[in-house]
Design a protein around this motif. Structure first.
Motif, PDB file in Angstrom:
ATOM      1  N   ALA A 193       0.814  -1.215   0.000  1.00  0.00           N
ATOM      2  CA  ALA A 193       0.000   0.000   0.000  1.00  0.00           C
ATOM      3  C   ALA A 193       0.849   1.268   0.000  1.00  0.00           C
ATOM      4  O   ALA A 193       0.306   2.373  -0.071  1.00  0.00           O
ATOM      5  N   ILE A 194       2.159   1.140   0.094  1.00  0.00           N
ATOM      6  CA  ILE A 194       3.034   2.310   0.084  1.00  0.00           C
ATOM      7  C   ILE A 194       2.908   3.038  -1.251  1.00  0.00           C
ATOM      8  O   ILE A 194       2.858   2.418  -2.309  1.00  0.00           O
ATOM      9  N   ARG A 195       2.860   4.354  -1.183  1.00  0.00           N
ATOM     10  CA  ARG A 195       2.849   5.180  -2.381  1.00  0.00           C
ATOM     11  C   ARG A 195       4.051   6.116  -2.331  1.00  0.00           C
ATOM     12  O   ARG A 195       4.420   6.600  -1.266  1.00  0.00           O
ATOM     13  N   ALA A 196       4.653   6.383  -3.492  1.00  0.00           N
ATOM     14  CA  ALA A 196       5.848   7.217  -3.528  1.00  0.00           C
ATOM     15  C   ALA A 196       5.983   7.884  -4.881  1.00  0.00           C
ATOM     16  O   ALA A 196       5.577   7.331  -5.905  1.00  0.00           O
ATOM     17  N   ILE A 197       6.546   9.079  -4.873  1.00  0.00           N
ATOM     18  CA  ILE A 197       6.850   9.793  -6.115  1.00  0.00           C
ATOM     19  C   ILE A 197       8.233  10.417  -5.994  1.00  0.00           C
ATOM     20  O   ILE A 197       8.733  10.661  -4.892  1.00  0.00           O
ATOM     21  N   ARG A 198       8.838  10.678  -7.149  1.00  0.00           N
ATOM     22  CA  ARG A 198      10.143  11.325  -7.200  1.00  0.00           C
ATOM     23  C   ARG A 198       9.966  12.829  -7.390  1.00  0.00           C
ATOM     24  O   ARG A 198       8.996  13.295  -7.989  1.00  0.00           O
ATOM     25  N   GLY A 199      10.957  13.565  -6.889  1.00  0.00           N
ATOM     26  CA  GLY A 199      11.024  14.997  -7.119  1.00  0.00           C
ATOM     27  C   GLY A 199      12.321  15.344  -7.812  1.00  0.00           C
ATOM     28  O   GLY A 199      12.992  14.464  -8.373  1.00  0.00           O
ATOM     29  N   PRO A 200      12.750  16.592  -7.761  1.00  0.00           N
ATOM     30  CA  PRO A 200      14.008  16.977  -8.395  1.00  0.00           C
ATOM     31  C   PRO A 200      15.199  16.258  -7.763  1.00  0.00           C
ATOM     32  O   PRO A 200      15.195  15.943  -6.562  1.00  0.00           O
ATOM     33  N   ASP A 202      17.452  13.637  -6.322  1.00  0.00           N
ATOM     34  CA  ASP A 202      17.128  12.323  -5.738  1.00  0.00           C
ATOM     35  C   ASP A 202      15.996  12.425  -4.725  1.00  0.00           C
ATOM     36  O   ASP A 202      15.788  11.504  -3.934  1.00  0.00           O
ATOM     37  N   LEU A 203      15.258  13.520  -4.759  1.00  0.00           N
ATOM     38  CA  LEU A 203      14.194  13.730  -3.774  1.00  0.00           C
ATOM     39  C   LEU A 203      13.103  12.678  -3.922  1.00  0.00           C
ATOM     40  O   LEU A 203      12.668  12.365  -5.030  1.00  0.00           O
ATOM     41  N   VAL A 204      12.673  12.139  -2.791  1.00  0.00           N
ATOM     42  CA  VAL A 204      11.624  11.120  -2.742  1.00  0.00           C
ATOM     43  C   VAL A 204      10.585  11.526  -1.704  1.00  0.00           C
ATOM     44  O   VAL A 204      10.937  11.941  -0.595  1.00  0.00           O
ATOM     45  N   HIS A 205       9.313  11.439  -2.079  1.00  0.00           N
ATOM     46  CA  HIS A 205       8.192  11.551  -1.148  1.00  0.00           C
ATOM     47  C   HIS A 205       7.552  10.168  -1.031  1.00  0.00           C
ATOM     48  O   HIS A 205       7.267   9.533  -2.050  1.00  0.00           O
ATOM     49  N   ALA A 206       7.305   9.703   0.194  1.00  0.00           N
ATOM     50  CA  ALA A 206       6.645   8.409   0.391  1.00  0.00           C
ATOM     51  C   ALA A 206       5.586   8.539   1.475  1.00  0.00           C
ATOM     52  O   ALA A 206       5.753   9.290   2.446  1.00  0.00           O
ATOM     53  N   ILE A 290       9.315   1.045  -0.983  1.00  0.00           N
ATOM     54  CA  ILE A 290       9.222   2.428  -1.464  1.00  0.00           C
ATOM     55  C   ILE A 290       9.834   2.537  -2.852  1.00  0.00           C
ATOM     56  O   ILE A 290       9.268   3.151  -3.764  1.00  0.00           O
ATOM     57  N   GLU A 291      10.986   1.902  -3.049  1.00  0.00           N
ATOM     58  CA  GLU A 291      11.642   1.925  -4.351  1.00  0.00           C
ATOM     59  C   GLU A 291      10.763   1.269  -5.413  1.00  0.00           C
ATOM     60  O   GLU A 291      10.658   1.762  -6.550  1.00  0.00           O
ATOM     61  N   ALA A 292      10.105   0.182  -5.047  1.00  0.00           N
ATOM     62  CA  ALA A 292       9.205  -0.483  -5.989  1.00  0.00           C
ATOM     63  C   ALA A 292       8.033   0.421  -6.343  1.00  0.00           C
ATOM     64  O   ALA A 292       7.582   0.465  -7.491  1.00  0.00           O
ATOM     65  N   ALA A 293       7.518   1.164  -5.344  1.00  0.00           N
ATOM     66  CA  ALA A 293       6.419   2.096  -5.611  1.00  0.00           C
ATOM     67  C   ALA A 293       6.877   3.225  -6.529  1.00  0.00           C
ATOM     68  O   ALA A 293       6.119   3.676  -7.404  1.00  0.00           O
ATOM     69  N   LEU A 294       8.120   3.674  -6.365  1.00  0.00           N
ATOM     70  CA  LEU A 294       8.667   4.698  -7.261  1.00  0.00           C
ATOM     71  C   LEU A 294       8.768   4.174  -8.688  1.00  0.00           C
ATOM     72  O   LEU A 294       8.425   4.863  -9.651  1.00  0.00           O
ATOM     73  N   ASP A 295       9.231   2.959  -8.831  1.00  0.00           N
ATOM     74  CA  ASP A 295       9.385   2.358 -10.156  1.00  0.00           C
ATOM     75  C   ASP A 295       8.040   2.132 -10.831  1.00  0.00           C
ATOM     76  O   ASP A 295       7.920   2.184 -12.057  1.00  0.00           O
ATOM     77  N   ALA A 296       7.033   1.861  -9.996  1.00  0.00           N
ATOM     78  CA  ALA A 296       5.697   1.625 -10.547  1.00  0.00           C
ATOM     79  C   ALA A 296       5.019   2.912 -11.008  1.00  0.00           C
ATOM     80  O   ALA A 296       4.071   2.865 -11.765  1.00  0.00           O
TER      81      ALA A 296
END
Length: 296
Positions: A193-200, A202-206, A290-296
């Motif tokens: 259920a983790i959700r994550a997005i990338r920013g500028p 290496d910034l990551v929001h999870a 989290i990394e998997a959610a970013l990749d998805a």
């Protein structure tokens, strides 16, 4: 406790080496590094001996401390536990779930004590804050923000770290953030259920949901400019708002010595520290999700 140091990079020079030399409860037996000349240089600086192989150092020690990239650390930690050494690990334990699980399994199979050094958790002010918030009910949400200029223009010894360049802030400071939020909010309830997005950069929001029903967010970056750098954590709930206190500007030597204290206590039959190899495994599982959610 007779303890050896594995690694010769900036962390070993600045923090772990001096902390072990100055700690009254341990004897620094020696140093091993992947570059023999660097191990010899560090050994001279610390007043100890270089070792030609990890196994030679393991044979002389009751415990070993790691100042190595995570995926170099993990297989060596398995070998050290099999050789009878207690483990003072750096975070993250590994950047793969399989690697972290091998370490946790080796610790259990050989009945060794382990501590994962998350700097903030071993700083007195932070440790007290985490303990107080963990004893408080009714938290609804939390956040941990780690804005670092390591790759954003700051002149630090870690700017040249290859593994940090490859894996980013998620893997480097993500363990710190989780070590603050998991004790008061509970484990992550559902990795899928983790959700994550990338920013500028290496910034990551999870965003995470915890077993207590609370939610939390992580914002992590090593690529902000120095003037935008900051580290904070916050909890909100029935008790109001609680914010992570500022840590005394004393570097990481004293927190590392407190991690040594925790390892000595656990190795002597005392309770396992909450930041042990099994916690390190769980942190790796969450970061991988989290990394998997970013990749998805």
């Amino acid at each position: 406790m007779r303890i050896g140091l594995l690694g010769t990079g900036p962390w070993a020079h600045i923090t772990q080496g001096p902390a072990l030399v100055e700690h009254p409860g341990v004897e620094l037996v020696g140093v091993w590094g992947r570059r023999p000349e660097a191990a010899a240089e560090l050994a001279v600086a610390l007043g100890t001996h270089p070792y030609d192989s990890p196994e030679a150092l393991f044979a002389e020690c009751e415990a070993v401390a790691f100042a190595l990239p995570p995926d170099v650390q993990a297989p060596l930690a398995v070998r050290a536990a099999a050789a009878g050494c207690h483990l003072l690990l750096d975070k993250p334990v590994a950047t793969t779930v399989a690697g972290a699980r091998q370490v946790a399994d080796a610790v259990a199979a050989h009945d060794r004590a382990s501590v994962v050094f998350c700097t903030l958790r071993f700083a007195p002010e932070t440790e007290a804050w985490v303990a107080a918030q963990s004893g408080t009910d009714g938290w609804l949400t939390g956040r941990a923000d780690w804005f670092s200029p390591v790759f954003g223009g700051a002149d630090t010894p870690y700017s040249q770290s290859v593994w940090r360049q490859e894996r980013g802030a998620l893997w480097d400071v993500g363990p710190h953030a989780l070590s603050l939020l998991l004790p008061p909010l509970g484990d992550v309830a559902d990795l899928a259920a983790i959700r994550a997005i990338r920013g500028p950069g290496d910034l990551v929001h999870a965003s995470l949901r915890h077993t207590t029903g609370a939610t939390s967010t992580l914002t992590l970056s090593h690529t902000v400019p120095p003037q935008a750098a900051n580290v904070t954590a916050e909890l909100r709930g029935a008790a109001g708002v609680s914010t992570l206190p500022e840590r005394a500007d004393g570097g990481a030597v004293r927190p590392f010595q407190r991690a040594v204290d925790a390892l000595v206590e656990a190795a002597g039959g005392g309770p396992a520290h909450p930041c042990d190899a099994h916690f390190g495994l769980r942190v790796t599982e969450i970061l991988a999700a989290i990394e998997a959610a970013l990749d998805a």
